[in-house]
Design an enzyme around this catalytic site. Structure first.
Site, PDB file in Angstrom:
ATOM      1  N   ILE A 146       0.506  -1.207   0.048  1.00 46.67           N
ATOM      2  CA  ILE A 146       0.003  -0.211   0.630  1.00 46.67           C
ATOM      3  C   ILE A 146       0.839   0.713  -0.091  1.00 46.67           C
ATOM      4  O   ILE A 146       0.489   1.919  -1.010  1.00 46.67           O
ATOM      5  CB  ILE A 146      -0.645  -0.469   1.224  1.00 46.67           C
ATOM      6  CG1 ILE A 146      -1.981  -0.900   1.976  1.00 46.67           C
ATOM      7  CG2 ILE A 146      -1.736   1.583   1.746  1.00 46.67           C
ATOM      8  CD1 ILE A 146      -2.293  -1.269   1.485  1.00 46.67           C
ATOM      9  N   ASP A 182      11.316   2.332   6.069  1.00 46.91           N
ATOM     10  CA  ASP A 182      11.290   1.299   6.645  1.00 46.91           C
ATOM     11  C   ASP A 182      11.766   0.782   6.399  1.00 46.91           C
ATOM     12  O   ASP A 182      12.475  -0.010   5.598  1.00 46.91           O
ATOM     13  CB  ASP A 182       9.647   0.790   5.169  1.00 46.91           C
ATOM     14  CG  ASP A 182       9.484  -0.955   5.383  1.00 46.91           C
ATOM     15  OD1 ASP A 182      10.275  -1.064   6.424  1.00 46.91           O
ATOM     16  OD2 ASP A 182       8.207  -1.095   5.299  1.00 46.91           O
ATOM     17  N   ASP A 186      -9.284   5.862   9.404  1.00 50.96           N
ATOM     18  CA  ASP A 186     -10.247   4.501   9.247  1.00 50.96           C
ATOM     19  C   ASP A 186      -9.926   3.578   9.480  1.00 50.96           C
ATOM     20  O   ASP A 186     -11.334   2.932   9.270  1.00 50.96           O
ATOM     21  CB  ASP A 186      -9.846   4.582   7.200  1.00 50.96           C
ATOM     22  CG  ASP A 186     -10.048   3.293   7.261  1.00 50.96           C
ATOM     23  OD1 ASP A 186     -11.977   3.959   6.888  1.00 50.96           O
ATOM     24  OD2 ASP A 186      -9.996   2.179   6.211  1.00 50.96           O
ATOM     25  N   GLU A 197     -13.028  -1.749  17.392  1.00 52.33           N
ATOM     26  CA  GLU A 197     -13.759  -0.927  16.391  1.00 52.33           C
ATOM     27  C   GLU A 197     -15.305  -1.340  16.257  1.00 52.33           C
ATOM     28  O   GLU A 197     -15.080  -3.181  16.589  1.00 52.33           O
ATOM     29  CB  GLU A 197     -13.468  -1.591  14.568  1.00 52.33           C
ATOM     30  CG  GLU A 197     -12.195  -1.389  14.505  1.00 52.33           C
ATOM     31  CD  GLU A 197     -11.189  -1.088  13.278  1.00 52.33           C
ATOM     32  OE1 GLU A 197     -11.520  -1.777  12.169  1.00 52.33           O
ATOM     33  OE2 GLU A 197     -10.408  -0.504  13.189  1.00 52.33           O
ATOM     34  N   HIS A 243     -13.657   2.207   8.387  1.00 46.04           N
ATOM     35  CA  HIS A 243     -12.128   0.878   8.296  1.00 46.04           C
ATOM     36  C   HIS A 243     -12.964   0.134   6.269  1.00 46.04           C
ATOM     37  O   HIS A 243     -13.947  -1.630   6.515  1.00 46.04           O
ATOM     38  CB  HIS A 243     -12.718  -0.333   8.515  1.00 46.04           C
ATOM     39  CG  HIS A 243     -11.619  -1.102   8.827  1.00 46.04           C
ATOM     40  ND1 HIS A 243     -10.686  -2.428  10.044  1.00 46.04           N
ATOM     41  CD2 HIS A 243     -10.844  -1.246   8.177  1.00 46.04           C
ATOM     42  CE1 HIS A 243     -10.314  -2.438   9.067  1.00 46.04           C
ATOM     43  NE2 HIS A 243      -9.540  -2.303   8.308  1.00 46.04           N
ATOM     44  N   ILE A 244     -13.228   1.546   5.794  1.00 50.28           N
ATOM     45  CA  ILE A 244     -13.407   0.742   3.854  1.00 50.28           C
ATOM     46  C   ILE A 244     -12.327   1.287   3.128  1.00 50.28           C
ATOM     47  O   ILE A 244     -12.701   0.945   2.542  1.00 50.28           O
ATOM     48  CB  ILE A 244     -14.508   2.330   4.104  1.00 50.28           C
ATOM     49  CG1 ILE A 244     -14.022   3.661   3.981  1.00 50.28           C
ATOM     50  CG2 ILE A 244     -15.968   2.288   4.670  1.00 50.28           C
ATOM     51  CD1 ILE A 244     -14.682   4.756   3.573  1.00 50.28           C
ATOM     52  N   GLY A 245     -10.979   0.727   3.749  1.00 49.66           N
ATOM     53  CA  GLY A 245     -10.238   1.158   3.163  1.00 49.66           C
ATOM     54  C   GLY A 245      -9.960   0.478   1.610  1.00 49.66           C
ATOM     55  O   GLY A 245      -9.388   0.225   0.248  1.00 49.66           O
TER      56      GLY A 245
END
Ligand code: NAD
Length: 317
Positions: free
Chosen positions: A155, A174, A260, A265, A283-285
Site C-alpha cells: 500500500i 521502512d 479509517d 472497532e 474501516h472502508i479502505g
C-alpha cells in the site's frame, strides 16, 4: 481432483458474487446463516474449504471439529480471527489476498488527505446547513509538500506512485526494505523515523500491526511532527496513540487527521471524534468492488494450485 469433490463453507456476509465465482471455479458452496459456532461446526463437517472475512472467529474448537478441512481462506489481509496455531497443528493451510486491495486503500488515503487539505467535510456540512462558506475555507495543495510514508509495502508503494503524480516530494521510512526499492520508485529513504516525522507536511501510515508498530505514533512522535502537519491512518488503529492524536488536533499542533481504523472497532466513544479537523471512516479502505473481485480471483488461483484442480489428485493430498 475434480471440482465437484471440493466442498466449500462460506461465512455469513461473504459477498454473493464471490460465492458465485467459488461455485463456478472450485466446487459446491454452502453459506452460513450466522456466525454462531455451533452452526459452523455442524456445517463444516464435510467441507474442505472455509471462507471467512474478519468474522467469524475460526477457533481451535472449530478447527479440531472439522475432519475434512484443508484450507481457511480470507479474502483481504487480516487473519487475526483465525487460530493459526490450531490450523498448523491440524495441517490446515491459511491463505489470504493482501495484494487485492492495495490500490483501494492507497486511493482512500490520498482522497482523505485531499479532503482534509481542502476542508471538504466541514464546507460540505455548512453548505447543507444553508451556509455559503466560500471565504472561510482556503485550502492547501498536495503539490509542493513533503509526504512521508511509514511502511513501504504494497500500500505504501502505491501511495508513493499516486502522490508523486501530484508533484509532492515523497520520503518513506521502512527498516525492512532494500535501498533499491526506494530509489526504484523515486522515493527518498528516511533512515530514522524521527527524520520523516520532522520533515513531512503530510504523513500516512502503512505498517502492519505487530509488537514494534503498536503505539509507533506515540505522543512523543506526534510532538516531533511539524506544527500544522496532517496524519492519515488507514493501517491499524493501535499503531497510533489515538488520545494523543486527538489532543494534538485540539491544541492545534496538527492541522488535521483522518482515520479509517481504530483501537476498538467500532469505536466505543464517538463523541471524541466530533472535530472539524478530523475525518473518520468506518474501516472502508479495502471495501471496493474491484478489491472484492481481485481477492476472489487471487483466492481461486491459490485454491486451484493447492487442490491441483483437474489433475486427479485425491482429496487427502
Ligand atoms: P505490507 O506487508 O505489504 O507492508 C507493510 C510494511 O510495513 C512492510 O514493508 C514492512 O517492512 C513495514 N514495517 C514493518 N514494521 C515496520 C516498522 N517498525 N517501521 C516501518 N515499517 C515497518 O502490508 P500492506 O498490504 O501494505 O498493508 C499495510 C497496512 O494496511 C496493514 O496494517 C494492513 O492491515 C492495512 N490495511 C488496511 C485496510 C483498510 O481497509 N483500511 C485494508 C488493507 C490493509
Amino acid at each position: 481432483m475434480n471440482k465437484e469433490e471440493i466442498r466449500i463453507l462460506c461465512a455469513h456476509g461473504v459477498p454473493e458474487d464471490m460465492v458465485k465465482r467459488f461455485t463456478e471455479e472450485i466446487g459446491p458452496v454452502e453459506v452460513l446463516p450466522s456466525d454462531d459456532e455451533a452452526d459452523i461446526i455442524r456445517a463444516i463437517q464435510d467441507k474442505h474449504v472455509f471462507v471467512v472475512r474478519s468474522k467469524p472467529k475460526v477457533t481451535a474448537n472449530v478447527v479440531m471439529n472439522a475432519p475434512n478441512l484443508k484450507v481457511v481462506a480470507r479474502p483481504g489481509v487480516g487473519t487475526d480471527n483465525i487460530d493459526k496455531k490450531a490450523c498448523e497443528a491440524r495441517g490446515v493451510q491459511v491463505i489470504n489476498s493482501p495484494e487485492a486491495s492495495a490500490s483501494s486503500v492507497a486511493e482512500l488515503t490520498v482522497g482523505l488527505a485531499i479532503a482534509l487539505l481542502r476542508h471538504v467535510y466541514p464546507s460540505c456540512y455548512l453548505l447543507k446547513e444553508g451556509q455559503w462558506a466560500k471565504n472561510k475555507y482556503t485550502g492547501k495543495t498536495v503539490e509542493g509538500k513533503t509526504w512521508g510514508i511509514i511502511g513501504f509495502g504494497g500500500i505504501g508503494r502505491r501511495v508513493a506512485e499516486i502522490v508523486k503524480a501530484l508533484h509532492a516530494e515523497v520520503i518513506a521510512y521502512d527498516p525492512y526494505v532494500k535501498d533499491e526499492e526506494f530509489t526504484g520508485k523515486g522515493v527518498k529513504r528516511a533512515m530514522r523515523l524521527d527524520e520523516l516525522l520532522e520533515k513531512s507536511d503530510i504523513i500516512s501510515l502503512h505498517v502492519v500491526l505487530n509488537k514494534d508498530t503498536e503505539g509507533l505514533i506515540s505522543e512523543e512522535a506526534i510532538q516531533k511532527m511539524k506544527k500544522g502537519a496532517y496524519l492519515i491512518n488507514t493501517s491499524r488503529g493501535k499503531v497510533v496513540n489515538q488520545e494523543a492524536l486527538l489532543r494534538a488536533l485540539d491544541e492545534g499542533h496538527l492541522a488535521g487527521a483522518a482515520l479509517d481504523v481504530y483501537d476498538t472497532e467500532p469505536p466505543t466513544d464517538v463523541s471524541c471524534l466530533r472535530k472539524e479537523n478530523l475525518i473518520c471512516t468506518p474501516h472502508i479502505g479495502g471495501s471496493t468492488e474491484e478489491a472484492f473481485v481481485n481477492a476472489t480471483e487471487i483466492l481461486i488461483n491459490k485454491l486451484k494450485a493447492i487442490f491441483r484442480l483437474g489433475e486427479g489428485v485425491p482429496i487427502g493430498y
